[in-house]
Design an enzyme around this catalytic site. Structure first.
Site: not given
Length: 317
Positions: A153-156, A233, A235, A259, A264, A282
């Site tokens: 639960l960070g920024r994203i 979404i 790494r 993503d 990749e 990505h």
């Protein structure tokens, strides 16, 4: 005044390349056929690196640049930068957080919706004449009213959870500790396996590190189960890709929307034979507006450093 010499690790759009070339003397690592020769010729001149999150800067590259002072990352992830090597030499590191946060969250939620409702297959159903020839598209699964878990639960992660509330989803999250900024309806679940057991959709929004490598492994994937969906979404290294592929192939996991991938853009071909995955290249931050803001922030961090000011968005300062 002589422009600072920087090493550019990978290509940028023209709208970023032009001002970068104007502000700095740029040496393009990715275009150099003989990279040792490049370092021999200009390695001592280079004071900064402009890179991308997935390209980073290895210990070997850092060691080849004796006068390196700063690394500016185009992207929020900096796990591909050898921070220990930077710390040892006092090299400053910056990234581009915040400017891409909401776009990444948007794509994560969009992938959940697209895969749940079969939107990619449904469009093909219309285009190839199946609607007219075969009738209605097979029924899919609803989203609203179910349970979603956010791992990190960070920024994203916070922005993802905010959006999920709009679909009347119950929200749980896992992190190193409960977050005081999380509103009361959101439930903190410390253990990722326990979180996966409780939810229908599991979003992976963790920053990547040695501690989070394969945090979504066989146990978490099996706990999410045959009706569950995994959305990544963050790494690729946060997920045990072999365990994920096996679970998708055996239907031990219902579906996955991804993503990011190990190796990749050359992803494991096993993904291409699956009908229960949504694959994206990505591009969670891939909007014109956000990419322009990322490029500006990358340059602003370099400019601030060479002007003797604090980095705007430091990782190591």
């Amino acid at each position: 005044m002589t422009k600072p010499h920087i090493l550019q690790m990978g290509p940028y759009p023209e709208w970023d390349q032009v001002p970068l070339d104007a502000a700095f003397t740029v040496h393009r690592y990715f275009e150099a056929a003989d990279k040792p020769a490049l370092f021999a010729a200009v390695g001592k001149d280079i004071r900064g690196i402009a890179t991308r999150g997935e390209l980073g800067a290895s210990a070997e590259i850092i060691a080849a640049l004796p006068n390196l002072e700063v690394i500016s990352v185009y992207g929020v992830g900096y796990d591909a930068v050898d921070l220990n090597a930077c710390w040892a030499r006092g090299i400053r590191v910056s990234n581009t957080p915040d400017v891409l946060t909401k776009d990444v969250a948007d794509l994560g939620v969009a992938m959940m919706l697209a895969l749940s409702r079969g939107m990619i297959g449904a469009e093909t159903w219309v285009r190839d004449g199946s609607w007219a020839a075969k009738g209605l598209y097979p029924l899919k699964s609803r989203v609203w009213g179910k349970k979603a878990g956010v791992l990190g639960l960070g920024r994203i992660g916070f922005e993802v959870a905010k959006r999920l509330q709009g679909f009347d989803l119950d929200i749980s999250y896992s992190d190193v500790s409960a977050k005081d900024f999380a509103p009361e309806p959101w439930q903190f679940v410390a253990d990722p396996v326990a979180l996966a057991t409780e939810v229908d959709f599991l979003f992976v929004t963790l920053a990547a590190s040695a501690a989070t490598r394969h945090i979504v492994g066989k146990e978490v994937i099996e706990a999410l189960g045959s009706e569950g969906m995994l959305i990544n979404i963050s790494r690729a290294s946060n997920i045990d890709e072999d365990a994920l592929l096996t679970a998708l192939e055996t239907k031990a996991l219902g579906s996955a929307a991804l993503d990011v991938f190990e190796g990749e853009p050359k992803l494991n071909p096993r993904f291409l034979g699956l009908d229960n995955v949504l694959l994206q290249p990505h591009h969670a931050s891939g909007t014109v507006e956000t990419r322009k803001a990322m490029g500006q922030l990358l340059r602003d961090n370099l400019t601030a450093h060479f002007a003797g000011r604090d980095l705007l968005t430091p990782v190591l300062s």
